[in-house]
Write a protein that holds these residues in place. Structure first.
Motif, mmCIF file in Angstrom:
data_model
loop_
_atom_site.group_PDB
_atom_site.id
_atom_site.type_symbol
_atom_site.label_atom_id
_atom_site.label_comp_id
_atom_site.label_asym_id
_atom_site.label_seq_id
_atom_site.Cartn_x
_atom_site.Cartn_y
_atom_site.Cartn_z
ATOM 1 N N TRP A 140 -3.012 -19.581 4.399
ATOM 2 C CA TRP A 140 -2.000 -20.370 3.934
ATOM 3 C C TRP A 140 -0.981 -19.114 4.206
ATOM 4 C CZ3 TRP A 140 1.581 -19.480 -0.196
ATOM 5 C CH2 TRP A 140 0.688 -18.514 -1.190
ATOM 6 N N VAL A 254 4.281 -18.749 -6.990
ATOM 7 C CA VAL A 254 3.121 -18.808 -7.745
ATOM 8 C C VAL A 254 3.693 -19.439 -9.378
ATOM 9 C CG1 VAL A 254 1.918 -17.073 -6.615
ATOM 10 C CG2 VAL A 254 2.846 -16.491 -8.759
ATOM 11 N N SER A 366 -4.884 -5.858 -10.522
ATOM 12 C CA SER A 366 -4.334 -5.656 -9.388
ATOM 13 C C SER A 366 -2.822 -5.180 -9.499
ATOM 14 C CB SER A 366 -4.274 -7.090 -8.519
ATOM 15 O OG SER A 366 -5.520 -7.536 -8.235
ATOM 16 N N ASP A 372 -5.852 -1.651 -7.470
ATOM 17 C CA ASP A 372 -5.847 -2.871 -6.346
ATOM 18 C C ASP A 372 -6.362 -2.427 -5.179
ATOM 19 O OD1 ASP A 372 -4.787 -5.306 -5.734
ATOM 20 O OD2 ASP A 372 -3.176 -4.388 -4.470
ATOM 21 N N HIS A 376 -8.038 -5.523 -3.554
ATOM 22 C CA HIS A 376 -7.130 -6.183 -2.849
ATOM 23 C C HIS A 376 -7.848 -6.843 -1.716
ATOM 24 C CE1 HIS A 376 -3.865 -7.741 -0.470
ATOM 25 N NE2 HIS A 376 -4.205 -7.076 0.548
ATOM 26 N N HIS A 384 -9.031 -14.298 -9.451
ATOM 27 C CA HIS A 384 -7.758 -14.202 -10.411
ATOM 28 C C HIS A 384 -6.813 -15.600 -9.812
ATOM 29 C CE1 HIS A 384 -3.769 -13.279 -11.413
ATOM 30 N NE2 HIS A 384 -3.338 -13.370 -10.067
ATOM 31 N N ARG A 446 -12.505 -11.439 0.988
ATOM 32 C CA ARG A 446 -12.160 -12.995 0.877
ATOM 33 C C ARG A 446 -12.044 -13.136 2.408
ATOM 34 N NH1 ARG A 446 -5.945 -13.020 -0.755
ATOM 35 N NH2 ARG A 446 -6.254 -15.221 -0.286
#
Ligand code: HEM
Ligand SMILES: [Cu+2]
Ligand SMILES: [Cu+2]
Lengths: 537, 273
Positions: A140, A254, A366, A372, A376, A384, A446
Motif C-alpha cells: 500500500w 494513521v 520503533s 528500529d 523495521h 504494532h 514482512r
C-alpha cells in the motif's frame, strides 16, 4: 358526518432503491457509508485469510509469489482506503449533525458526492485483478522504483486512491463547516461531544495532508506513463523523495484512522461509567496535539534509508507518546470512581483501551531509533500496526455499532451474541497478532510470500493463522445478531442507554429533520442535565 | 437474587481479562529474550531493547492493573449516581508530566546509544561492496581493501553472486571492523542480518554504508527486508563469520579461481608481515 377531501400530493412513489440513490439526507448517507465500508472490511478480511493460509506452513505454495504480492497489497489498500478511513465518515455523517443538534450537514449535496465517489474507486481498484499483470502489488506504500515496474493494475490503483482522497478532502471541508457553523444554541466549542472533536481534528488532518498524497500520486502516474523521472535517479530524480511525500500524508493518515475511534470510545466509557469524561479539555488538547505533532514525524518510517535526520524524528516520535499517554489517563480516570456496567459496547471500548495501550508501547520500540534498525520491516511492525488499527480502530468500530445500533436502526443487538462476539474477537485477535512480536524479533521480514522451514518460524505462524480464523468465526454471532435484530420491529426508546449527547434526544431512528425540539445545552452532557437537573453538578 | 448471575458473569469476565493480560505479560517477557546479536553494535542495541522493554512492561503493568482494579472495584452495584468528577488542575498536570518524563528519558538513552554505534565506524576497516538486485545479492571484495591484512599492491576484485535458487554466502572475519557499502541499480532492497540486529536500505542513486565488528563465528541466515518484487522472499543469504586465517584462505582460493593464478600477491604470504 362531514368529510374533508385531503388533496393527494402525488400518486407517484419513488421506488426505495431510487430513494437511497438520490438521498442527500446525512443519516441515509451515513448508513450507505457503513454498508459500503463493512462490505470492504469483509473483502479485506477474506484477503487476510488468504495471506494467513499461505503463511501457515513453511515453503507453502498455496498462492504463488506474484499472487501473494497482489493479495497483501489489496488487503492493506482495502482495509485502509476502503474501510477504516471512510467508516469514520460513515459514523461522522450519521452522528455529527445529530450530536450538535443540526438538521443536516452544511452541504448535503456535496455530502452525497463524497459518498458516491467511493464505489467507482473501489471497483476500479479491485478491477486490477482481472487485467493483464494483475492488481497493484507494490504494497500500500507503493515505493518507487518498484511501483514503476508493475502492470496497469498499478495505474488503476493510483487513480482509485486519488479519487478516494478527493472524496475525503471534500468530506472534511463539509464536516468542518458543519461543526463551525451549525451547532445548536448554547453548544459552545467546549460543549461539543468528544466524538465531534475527534472528527474535527481528523477533518483538519485530511484537509491538510490528503492533497499532498494526491500530488505524490500524480507524480508517480506521470513517472509511470509519461517518463516523468521524478523518482528515477537515472533522470536526476530522487528515490527517497517518494517516501518523504508519501509518509508526509500517511503518518497523519494513521491518526485519521484512529482519532474518531478514540472519540467513540470516549463517548461509550462515560455513559457506562455514569460519569463525565475525565479531563474533557485535556482530551481535546491532546487530540489537537496529536494532530499537530503528526505532521512532524513522517520520517520515522524511513529510519533505515540512511537519509533521515535521526535525532529530530526520533524525538518528535517519542513526543507523540505524551498526548497519547494523556488519553490513557482520560480513560482510566473516567472509569475510576464510576458505577460501571458492561454491556457489549462497553466491552469493546475497554478492549480498545487495553489493546491500544499495547499498540502504544510496541510503537515505542520503533521510536527508539537503534531498536528500529532491528525491527523495521519485520513482523514486529506488523504486530504494532494491528494493535493500533485492529485492536484500536476496529474494536472502536464494533463498539460504535453496538452502541448506536438502537439509534440508527431502532433495534437492539442481542446482548449474549454480542458478548460472545467480543470474547471470540478479543481472544482471536491476540492469538493472531501477539506471536508476530516474537516472529519479528526472530527476524521474519514482512511482505514475504514464503519462508524456509529452517528459519524456525512455522509454529508461531501456524498459531497466528489459527487466531485469524478465530477472528473470522467471531463474525458469525455478530451477523446472527444483526439478522435477528432486523426480524424484530423497531422498539427502541429515544435513549435506551441513559446517554449524554443530543442524538439520544430524538426518536430511534430520528425523523428526516432530526429534532422536534432540543433540550437546552448547558454542558457537554445536555441529556444528563435533563435527567438529573442540577443535583449532580 | 437478581444481581447474582450478573455478578458471576462479571467476575468471569474480569478473570478472563486478567488472565489474558497476565499471559501477555509472560509471553512478552519471554519473547524479549530472543534478540541477542553477535556484533558490538548489536550488543549496544540489545541494551536499549531491554531498557525499552522494562519501561514498557512497567507502564503496561501499572495501567493494566489500574484498569482491572477499576473494573472490579467500581462495577455498578446500585442505581446511585457516583460523584460527578470532571478532573482538575493537579491531576491533569500529572497526566502530562509523567509521559513527558518517560519519553524524554527513553529518547535520551536512545540517542546516547545511537552515537555510540556511529562512533564505531573506522577507516581501516575491511570493505565489502554489497549490491542487491532482483532477486539476489552480489558481495564484492576489493583485494587492496581487505582490512588488517591488506596488500596495497594487490589488484582486482572477487565477487560472490547468488541466484534466488542458490543463496550466496557472505564471508567476513571475526573480531575486526567490517564496512559494508550498499548499492542497488534496480529497486530498493534492504540488507538485513538478524544477528546484527541491524538493517540498512540499498537505494538506487545513493550509497549507504555501515560498520560492524562481529564477535562470534558461525553461519547466520539473512535476507532482504524491503519488498522488491515477485521473488523478494527468496532474496536470502548467509553471513559466514570466520577466523582471519580462514578468511584469508577463502580470499586466496577465490582469487585464484576468479582471476587466475598470480592475480593476487598470495594472501597467505603476506600474513604475519
Ligand atoms: C505512541 C504511539 C505510536 C508510536 C510511538 C508509533 C510509532 C511508529 C513507528 C516508529 C513506526 C515505524 C516502524 C517501522 O516501520 O519501522 C510505526 C509504524 C506504523 N504505525 Fe505507529 N506509532 C504509534 C501509534 C500509531 C497509531 C495510533 C496508528 C494508527 C492508528 C499507527 C499506525 C502505524 C502504521 C499503519 C504503521 C506502519 C506503516 C507501514 O509501514 O505500512 N501507529 N509506528
Ligand atoms: Cu508514522
Ligand atoms: Cu526484497
Amino acid at each position: 358526518m362531514a368529510t374533508v377531501a385531503v388533496p393527494q400530493l402525488s400518486g407517484y412513489h419513488r421506488p426505495a432503491v431510487l430513494d437511497w440513490i438520490m438521498t442527500v439526507d446525512h443519516k441515509r448517507l451515513g448508513i450507505l457509508y457503513l454498508y459500503f465500508t463493512l462490505f470492504f472490511f469483509a473483502v479485506g478480511g477474506i484477503l487476510a485469510l488468504l495471506v494467513r493460509t499461505q503463511l501457515a506452513v513453511a515453503d507453502n505454495s498455496f498462492v504463488g509469489n506474484d499472487a501473494y504480492n497482489q493479495i497483501f497489497t489489496m488487503h492493506a489498500s482495502a482495509m485502509l482506503f476502503l474501510f477504516i478511513i471512510p467508516v469514520w465518515a460513515g459514523f461522522g455523517n450519521y452522528l455529527v449533525p445529530l450530536q450538535i443538534g443540526a438538521a443536516d450537514m452544511a452541504f448535503p449535496r456535496i455530502n452525497a458526492l463524497s459518498f458516491w465517489m467511493l464505489p467507482p474507486a473501489g471497483i476500479l481498484m479491485f478491477a486490477g485483478f482481472i487485467v493483464d499483470g494483475g492488481a497493484a502489488d507494490g504494497g500500500w506504500t507503493a515505493y518507487s522504483p518498484l511501483a514503476q515496474q508493475t502492470g496497469v493494475g498499478m495505474d488503476m490503483w493510483i487513480i482509485a486512491v486519488i479519487v478516494l482522497g478527493m472524496s475525503s478532502t471534500i468530506g472534511a471541508a463539509n464536516f468542518l463547516v458543519t461543526m463551525f457553523r451549525m451547532r445548536a444554541p448554547g453548544m459552545t466549542m467546549f460543549r461539543m461531544p468528544i466524538f465531534c472533536w475527534t472528527m474535527l481534528v481528523t477533518a483538519l488532518l485530511q484537509l491538510l495532508a490528503t492533497p499532498v498524497l494526491a500530488a505524490a500520486l500524480v507524480m508517480l502516474f506521470i513517472d509511470r506513463n509519461y517518463g516523468g523521472q521524478f523518482f528515477d535517479p537515472n533522470g536526476g530524480g530522487n528515490v527517497v523523495l517518494w517516501q518523504n511525500v508519501f509518509w508526509f500524508y500517511s503518518h497523519p493518515a494513521v491518526y485519521i484512522m484512529i482519532l474518531p475511534g478514540m472519540g467513540i470510545v470516549s463517548e461509550i466509557l462515560p455513559v457506562f461509567s455514569r460519569k463525565p469524561l475525565f479531563g474533557y479539555k485535556a482530551f481535546v488538547f491532546a487530540t489537537i496535539g496529536i494532530g499537530g505533532l503528526g505532521f512532524s514525524v513522517w520520517a520515522h518510517h524511513m529510519f533505515t534509508t540512511g537519509s533521515v535526520l535521526l535525532p529530530f524524528f526520533g524525538f518528535m516520535t517519542f513526543m507523540i507518546g505524551v498526548p497519547t499517554g494523556v488519553k490513557i489517563f482520560n480513560w482510566l480516570g473516567t472509569l475510576w470512581g464510576g458505577s460501571i456496567s458492561f454491556p457489549t459496547p462497553m466491552l469493546f471500548a475497554i478492549g480498545f483501551v487495553s489493546m491500544f495501550l499495547i499498540g502504544g508501547i510496541n510503537g515505542t520500540y520503533s521510536a527508539a531509533v537503534p531498536v528500529d534498525f532491528a525491527l523495521h520491516d519485520t513482523y514486529f511492525v506488523v504486530a504494532h500496526i494491528h494493535y493500533v488499527l485492529f485492536g484500536g480502530s476496529v474494536f472502536a468500530v464494533f463498539g460504535g455499532l453496538y452502541y448506536w445500533f438502537p439509534k440508527i436502526w431502532g433495534r437492539q443487538l442481542n446482548e449474549r451474541l454480542g458478548k460472545l462476539h467480543f470474547v471470540l474477537m478479543f481472544v482471536g485477535f491476540n492469538v493472531a497478532f501477539f506471536p508476530m512480536h516474537m516472529l519479528g524479533l526472530d527476524g521474519m521480514p514482512r511482505r514475504i510470500a514464503v519462508y524456509a522451514d529452517s528459519a524456525g518460524w512455522e509454529a508461531l505462524n501456524m498459531l497466528s493463522t489459527g487466531g485469524a480464523f478465530l477472528i473470522a468465526v467471531s463474525m458469525i454471532p455478530f451477523l446472527i445478531a444483526v439478522v435477528m435484530a432486523f426480524m424484530r420491529p423497531k422498539d427502541q426508546p429515544d435513549d435506551p442507554w441513559e446517554a449524554n449527547t443530543l442524538e439520544w434526544a430524538t426518536t430511534s431512528p430520528p425523523p428526516d429533520y432530526n429534532f422536534d425540539s432540543l433540550p437546552p445545552v448547558r454542558s457537554e452532557r445536555p441529556l444528563f442535565d435533563a435527567r438529573h437537573g442540577d443535583e449532580a453538578h | 437474587m437478581l444481581g447474582m448471575p450478573l455478578r458471576r458473569r462479571l467476575r468471569l469476565f474480569v478473570a478472563t481479562v486478567t488472565a489474558a493480560l497476565l499471559a501477555l505479560l509472560a509471553t512478552g517477557t519471554a519473547s524479549a529474550i530472543q534478540p541477542r546479536g553477535i556484533t558490538d553494535e548489536a550488543h549496544l542495541m540489545n541494551d536499549l531493547f531491554w531498557i525499552v522493554t522494562i519501561a514498557g512492561l512497567v507502564v503496561f503493568g501499572l495501567v493494566g492493573a489500574a484498569l482491572v482494579y477499576a473494573m472490579i472495584r467500581y462495577r455498578r452495584q446500585n442505581d446511585e449516581l457516583p460523584p460527578q468528577f470532571h478532573g482538575g488542575g493537579k491531576i491533569e498536570a500529572a497526566m502530562v508530566g509523567v509521559p513527558v518524563l518517560i519519553v524524554i528519558g527513553l529518547f535520551t538513552i536512545s540517542m546516547i546509544i545511537l552515537v555510540q554505534i556511529d562512533d564505531k565506524a573506522q577507516d581501516e576497516a575491511l570493505t565489502i561492496d554489497v549490491t542487491g538486485f532482483q532477486f539476489s545479492w552480489q558481495f564484492a571484495y576489493n583485494l587492496n581493501d581487505l582490512g588488517t591484512n591488506t596488500d596495497p599492491n594487490a589488484e582486482g576484485t572477487i565477487a560472490v553472486i547468488g541466484t534466488p535458487a542458490n543463496d550466496p554466502i557472505l564471508y567476513m572475519p571475526v573480531d575486526e571492523p567490517v564496512e559494508f557499502l550498499l548499492k542497488s541499480n534496480d529497486v530498493i532492497h534492504s540488507f538485513y542480518v538478524k544477528d546484527f540486529l541491524y538493517k540498512l536500505d540499498l537505494i538506487p542513486g545513493r550509497v549507504n554504508s555501515f560498520t560492524v565488528t562481529a564477535r562470534e563465528t558461525g553461519d547466520f541466515s539473512a535476507q532482504c527486508a524491503e519488498l522488491c518484487g515477485t521473488n523478494h522472499a527468496l532474496m536470502r543469504f548467509t553471513v559466514r563469520v570466520v577466523e582471519r586465517d580462514e578468511f584469508d584462505a577463502w580470499v586466496a582460493a577465490e582469487a585464484a579461481r576468479q582471476l587466475g593464478d598470480g592475480a593476487l600477491v598470495s594472501t597467505s604470504g603476506t600474513q604475519g608481515d
